[in-house]
Design a protein around this motif. Structure first.
Motif, mmCIF file in Angstrom:
data_model
loop_
_atom_site.group_PDB
_atom_site.id
_atom_site.type_symbol
_atom_site.label_atom_id
_atom_site.label_comp_id
_atom_site.label_asym_id
_atom_site.label_seq_id
_atom_site.Cartn_x
_atom_site.Cartn_y
_atom_site.Cartn_z
ATOM 1 N N ASP A 1 0.956 -1.099 0.041
ATOM 2 C CA ASP A 1 -0.290 -0.054 0.165
ATOM 3 C C ASP A 1 0.972 1.284 -0.140
ATOM 4 O O ASP A 1 0.803 2.675 0.347
ATOM 5 C CB ASP A 1 -0.984 0.512 0.980
ATOM 6 C CG ASP A 1 -0.077 0.079 2.868
ATOM 7 O OD1 ASP A 1 0.823 0.110 2.526
ATOM 8 O OD2 ASP A 1 -0.993 0.209 3.555
ATOM 9 N N ASN A 2 1.816 0.930 -0.220
ATOM 10 C CA ASN A 2 2.796 2.321 -0.761
ATOM 11 C C ASN A 2 3.585 2.446 0.820
ATOM 12 O O ASN A 2 4.812 3.265 0.786
ATOM 13 C CB ASN A 2 2.291 3.679 -0.956
ATOM 14 C CG ASN A 2 1.811 3.375 -2.859
ATOM 15 O OD1 ASN A 2 3.003 3.475 -2.998
ATOM 16 N ND2 ASN A 2 0.980 4.172 -3.201
ATOM 17 N N TYR B 1 -1.914 3.970 -7.481
ATOM 18 C CA TYR B 1 -3.241 3.715 -6.857
ATOM 19 C C TYR B 1 -2.802 2.128 -7.166
ATOM 20 O O TYR B 1 -4.071 1.699 -7.112
ATOM 21 C CB TYR B 1 -4.058 4.460 -7.092
ATOM 22 C CG TYR B 1 -4.181 5.850 -6.339
ATOM 23 C CD1 TYR B 1 -4.359 5.672 -5.033
ATOM 24 C CD2 TYR B 1 -3.723 7.333 -7.408
ATOM 25 C CE1 TYR B 1 -3.812 7.169 -4.443
ATOM 26 C CE2 TYR B 1 -3.819 7.875 -6.539
ATOM 27 C CZ TYR B 1 -3.881 8.440 -5.055
ATOM 28 O OH TYR B 1 -3.593 9.812 -4.444
ATOM 29 N N HIS B 2 -1.613 1.627 -8.350
ATOM 30 C CA HIS B 2 -1.949 0.201 -8.280
ATOM 31 C C HIS B 2 -2.579 -0.221 -9.541
ATOM 32 O O HIS B 2 -3.702 -0.904 -9.745
ATOM 33 C CB HIS B 2 -2.192 -0.830 -7.398
ATOM 34 C CG HIS B 2 -1.232 -0.740 -6.064
ATOM 35 N ND1 HIS B 2 0.222 -0.283 -6.370
ATOM 36 C CD2 HIS B 2 -1.540 0.171 -4.826
ATOM 37 C CE1 HIS B 2 0.259 -0.654 -4.772
ATOM 38 N NE2 HIS B 2 -0.383 -0.400 -4.444
ATOM 39 N N VAL C 1 5.513 -13.750 -11.870
ATOM 40 C CA VAL C 1 5.070 -14.833 -9.907
ATOM 41 C C VAL C 1 4.016 -13.229 -9.653
ATOM 42 O O VAL C 1 4.783 -11.860 -9.250
ATOM 43 C CB VAL C 1 6.161 -15.843 -9.367
ATOM 44 C CG1 VAL C 1 5.051 -15.944 -8.175
ATOM 45 C CG2 VAL C 1 6.140 -16.336 -10.084
ATOM 46 N N GLY C 2 3.141 -13.178 -8.322
ATOM 47 C CA GLY C 2 2.395 -12.592 -8.277
ATOM 48 C C GLY C 2 1.649 -13.053 -7.352
ATOM 49 O O GLY C 2 0.667 -14.345 -7.510
ATOM 50 N N PRO C 3 1.179 -12.541 -5.822
ATOM 51 C CA PRO C 3 -0.290 -12.805 -5.489
ATOM 52 C C PRO C 3 -1.791 -13.123 -5.902
ATOM 53 O O PRO C 3 -1.690 -11.695 -7.081
ATOM 54 C CB PRO C 3 0.639 -12.221 -3.700
ATOM 55 C CG PRO C 3 1.265 -11.112 -3.942
ATOM 56 C CD PRO C 3 1.694 -11.675 -5.424
ATOM 57 N N SER D 1 -5.717 -6.502 -6.572
ATOM 58 C CA SER D 1 -4.860 -5.524 -7.581
ATOM 59 C C SER D 1 -4.049 -6.469 -8.512
ATOM 60 O O SER D 1 -3.107 -6.280 -10.166
ATOM 61 C CB SER D 1 -3.915 -4.771 -6.786
ATOM 62 O OG SER D 1 -3.096 -5.189 -5.701
ATOM 63 N N ILE D 2 -3.174 -7.518 -8.243
ATOM 64 C CA ILE D 2 -2.200 -8.771 -9.440
ATOM 65 C C ILE D 2 -2.987 -8.934 -10.151
ATOM 66 O O ILE D 2 -2.590 -9.386 -11.433
ATOM 67 C CB ILE D 2 -1.512 -9.624 -8.262
ATOM 68 C CG1 ILE D 2 -0.734 -8.556 -7.115
ATOM 69 C CG2 ILE D 2 -0.835 -10.555 -8.760
ATOM 70 C CD1 ILE D 2 0.676 -7.592 -7.611
#
Length: 310
Positions: free
Chosen positions: A10-11, A67-68, A88-90, A94-95
């Motif tokens: 979240d930054n 803000y992704h 790879v990403g969870p 957002s991903i």
């Protein structure tokens, strides 16, 4: 053989989901680089650098990543992709919004919701609401994977921090813009990573009853609050509390289901919990078949009594 892991954050703070996805990324073999794309996210990059198994952290700063938004992040991933064999990403909101776009631009398939890494090119993922497991082998030049983080333990901190390097951002496609957001703040644990979850279903009858029964129980247990899709659709709980196939997939140490019948959609989101407690007046409710402990009775009587004894 190097893997690029997209950090969820979240930054300010690195999500615990990233550490779990890192465990999956390390299973692919080779080095793992972590991409932190955001605005003012230096603290996040430093947190990522401390994780065990991270060889390098790439930090991309810019307003387009603040803000992704999916399109700028996908463009950045495509720009970096030639240096990696896997991205790879969870499997977070957002991903899951960005990586399919990147996969399409790279002209490769995405393997979604990976629950096990069998080999660098072979993966398992649940299908049919978790009632079957599909084994997928990808021959694409770059593997694009989202990770079901409930299936992997979180990576711990390493002996030393990895280097953090600045990377230039990609051109913003400028096809979307951030307008506003409404963020719910709570002192309770975040649902996806909570060790204890208490969930309520449609049987609670109203938002007032949901709050009256679920929130005190959650506070006594130090738990996150979840809800069935039926409860969310009825307005008893916000969308981000939904547990299930179309909500969040959780695997806490303890899952307490109150007034939830156990539709397949819901079971898909919580059946990997270590201990499941179900409270339902229907002795034939499907959720009782997967529960470790079942209390057959009126939820309006049992839950307040349980809360008072904690």
């Amino acid at each position: 053989m190097t893997t690029l892991l997209i950090a969820e954050h979240d930054n300010k703070t690195l999500s615990g989901e990233t550490a779990k996805a890192l465990t999956a990324a390390k299973s692919l073999g080779g080095d793992v680089h972590v991409l932190v794309a955001g605005e003012g996210a230096s603290a996040v990059a430093q947190q990522a650098a401390k994780l065990d198994g991270v060889s390098k952290v790439l930090k991309a700063e810019g307003g387009s990543y603040a803000y992704h938004l999916a399109e700028p992040l996908a463009a950045l991933v495509v720009q970096l992709a030639p240096a990696y064999v896997a991205i790879v990403g969870p499997a977070t909101a957002s991903i899951k919004n960005a990586l399919p776009r990147a996969a399409a631009l790279l002209d490769v398939m995405q393997v979604s919701d990976v629950s096990a890494v069998i080999a660098p090119d072979t993966f398992e993922r649940p299908i049919y609401a978790g009632n079957a497991v599909e084994r997928v082998r990808s021959t694409d030049k770059v593997k694009v994977l989202t990770i079901r983080t409930s299936a992997f333990a979180a990576a711990g901190e390493g002996a030393s921090a990895a280097p953090v390097e600045e990377t230039s951002g990609a051109d913003d496609p400028a096809v979307s813009r951030f307008v506003s957001e409404e963020v719910a703040h709570s002192e309770r644990p975040e649902l996806s990573g909570a060790k204890i979850v208490v969930s309520g279903g449609r049987a609670l009858g109203s938002k007032e009853k949901f709050d009256e029964l679920m929130l005190p129980l959650a506070d006594k247990l130090g738990a996150a609050v979840g809800a069935s899709r039926a409860a969310v659709d009825a307005g008893y709980a916000p969308n981000d509390w939904q547990v299930g196939q179309t909500g969040k997939v959780v695997a806490p140490d303890l899952y307490v289901a109150c007034g939830i019948s156990g539709a397949i959609q819901h079971l898909a989101g919580m059946k990997d919990s270590k201990v499941i407690v179900a409270i339902n007046k229907d002795a034939d409710a499907p959720i009782l078949q997967v529960a470790d402990y079942a209390l057959v009775g009126d939820v309006f009587t049992i839950v307040p009594e349980l809360t008072s004894k904690l």
